[in-house]
Design an enzyme around this catalytic site. Structure first.
Site, PDB file in Angstrom:
ATOM      1  N   ASP A 137       0.848  -1.194   0.000  1.00  0.00           N
ATOM      2  CA  ASP A 137       0.000   0.000   0.000  1.00  0.00           C
ATOM      3  C   ASP A 137       0.883   1.243   0.000  1.00  0.00           C
ATOM      4  OD1 ASP A 137      -3.201   0.584   1.035  1.00  0.00           O
ATOM      5  OD2 ASP A 137      -1.736   2.226   1.157  1.00  0.00           O
ATOM      6  N   ILE A 138       0.479   2.243  -0.779  1.00  0.00           N
ATOM      7  CA  ILE A 138       1.287   3.466  -0.892  1.00  0.00           C
ATOM      8  C   ILE A 138       1.258   4.274   0.412  1.00  0.00           C
ATOM      9  CG2 ILE A 138      -0.469   5.081  -1.788  1.00  0.00           C
ATOM     10  CD1 ILE A 138       1.594   5.771  -4.013  1.00  0.00           C
ATOM     11  N   ASN A 151     -12.880  -2.714   2.015  1.00  0.00           N
ATOM     12  CA  ASN A 151     -13.830  -1.606   2.120  1.00  0.00           C
ATOM     13  C   ASN A 151     -14.776  -1.647   0.927  1.00  0.00           C
ATOM     14  OD1 ASN A 151     -12.700  -0.471   4.494  1.00  0.00           O
ATOM     15  ND2 ASN A 151     -11.018   0.348   3.261  1.00  0.00           N
ATOM     16  N   HIS A 203     -10.202  -4.993  -3.627  1.00  0.00           N
ATOM     17  CA  HIS A 203      -8.898  -5.265  -3.025  1.00  0.00           C
ATOM     18  C   HIS A 203      -9.070  -5.605  -1.556  1.00  0.00           C
ATOM     19  CE1 HIS A 203      -9.751  -0.954  -2.828  1.00  0.00           C
ATOM     20  NE2 HIS A 203      -9.133  -0.941  -1.657  1.00  0.00           N
ATOM     21  N   HIS A 262      -6.978  -5.530   2.049  1.00  0.00           N
ATOM     22  CA  HIS A 262      -5.807  -5.047   2.784  1.00  0.00           C
ATOM     23  C   HIS A 262      -5.361  -6.162   3.727  1.00  0.00           C
ATOM     24  CE1 HIS A 262      -6.674  -0.580   2.120  1.00  0.00           C
ATOM     25  NE2 HIS A 262      -7.828  -1.135   1.765  1.00  0.00           N
TER      26      HIS A 262
HETATM   27  P1  DGP Z   1      -9.666   1.730   0.044  1.00  0.00           P
HETATM   28  O1  DGP Z   1     -10.227   1.875  -1.361  1.00  0.00           O
HETATM   29  O2  DGP Z   1     -10.214   2.735   1.020  1.00  0.00           O
HETATM   30  O3  DGP Z   1      -9.814   0.333   0.584  1.00  0.00           O
HETATM   31  O4  DGP Z   1      -8.105   2.033   0.020  1.00  0.00           O
HETATM   32  C1  DGP Z   1      -7.316   2.061  -1.139  1.00  0.00           C
HETATM   33  C2  DGP Z   1      -5.874   1.962  -0.731  1.00  0.00           C
HETATM   34  O5  DGP Z   1      -5.093   2.012  -1.914  1.00  0.00           O
HETATM   35  C3  DGP Z   1      -5.350   3.048   0.181  1.00  0.00           C
HETATM   36  O6  DGP Z   1      -4.886   2.436   1.396  1.00  0.00           O
HETATM   37  C4  DGP Z   1      -4.183   3.690  -0.561  1.00  0.00           C
HETATM   38  C5  DGP Z   1      -3.885   2.686  -1.656  1.00  0.00           C
HETATM   39  N1  DGP Z   1      -3.461   3.290  -2.909  1.00  0.00           N
HETATM   40  C6  DGP Z   1      -4.092   4.261  -3.593  1.00  0.00           C
HETATM   41  N2  DGP Z   1      -3.439   4.543  -4.721  1.00  0.00           N
HETATM   42  C7  DGP Z   1      -2.367   3.719  -4.753  1.00  0.00           C
HETATM   43  C8  DGP Z   1      -1.305   3.534  -5.684  1.00  0.00           C
HETATM   44  O7  DGP Z   1      -1.213   4.180  -6.718  1.00  0.00           O
HETATM   45  N3  DGP Z   1      -0.382   2.584  -5.375  1.00  0.00           N
HETATM   46  C9  DGP Z   1      -0.463   1.846  -4.232  1.00  0.00           C
HETATM   47  N4  DGP Z   1       0.492   0.943  -4.023  1.00  0.00           N
HETATM   48  N5  DGP Z   1      -1.448   1.989  -3.335  1.00  0.00           N
HETATM   49  C10 DGP Z   1      -2.385   2.911  -3.599  1.00  0.00           C
END
Ligand code: DGP
Length: 132
Positions: free
Chosen positions: A37-38, A95, A108, A110
């Site tokens: 996760d970023i 989520n 996705h 986590h």
């Molecule tokens: P959610 O949709 O709320 O379950 O969270 C999406 C997650 O994705 C969040 O923790 C941040 C991550 N994220 C968003 N953009 C990127 C990206 O470009 N690269 C990566 N590795 N993670 C990302």
């Protein structure tokens, strides 16, 4: 965008899957890709995404084949073992939709661990609804 909207092929995880954007890959097989996760919320914070066009958990649960569903969840388990958090404990979170703050509309999971996590699953609402 809502989770009932059609799958958007330009979403960020679709672009990572196609190799158009980089990621820190943790695991990949025919069913899933896993990457860091970023914005990690723990020492281990890996996102596992299926190799298919699913908007959210609900979409995946309703539409993915049995083979894909089994393969995907096995990949989540493999990621936990590969990162070592199976030994210390970890949380898996998906989520779905606005109330859960889903921000990327490609399903996705986590995988979060590597430290002691809060005993609360998530922040409680400011005021709990009246039940009586
Ligand atoms: P959610 O949709 O709320 O379950 O969270 C999406 C997650 O994705 C969040 O923790 C941040 C991550 N994220 C968003 N953009 C990127 C990206 O470009 N690269 C990566 N590795 N993670 C990302």
């Amino acid at each position: 965008m809502t989770t009932t909207a059609p799958y958007d092929k330009t979403n960020i995880f679709a672009r990572i899957l196609r190799g158009e954007l980089p990621c820190k890959k943790v695991f990949e097989n025919e069913f899933a890709l896993a990457f860091e996760d970023i914005h990690p919320s723990a020492p281990v914070h890996v996102l596992v995404i299926p190799k298919g066009e699913f908007v959210s958990f609900d979409d995946f649960a309703a539409k993915a084949s049995e083979v894909m569903q089994a393969g995907f969840w096995r990949a989540v388990g493999t990621v936990a073992r590969q990162t070592g958090v199976d030994k210390t404990g970890y949380r898996i979170v998906a989520n779905h939709g606005a109330d859960a703050h889903q921000i990327v509309f490609h399903f996705h999971v986590h995988v979060i661990g590597g430290r002691q996590l809060s005993s609360k699953m998530a922040n409680m609402p400011k005021e709990l609804p009246q039940t009586a």
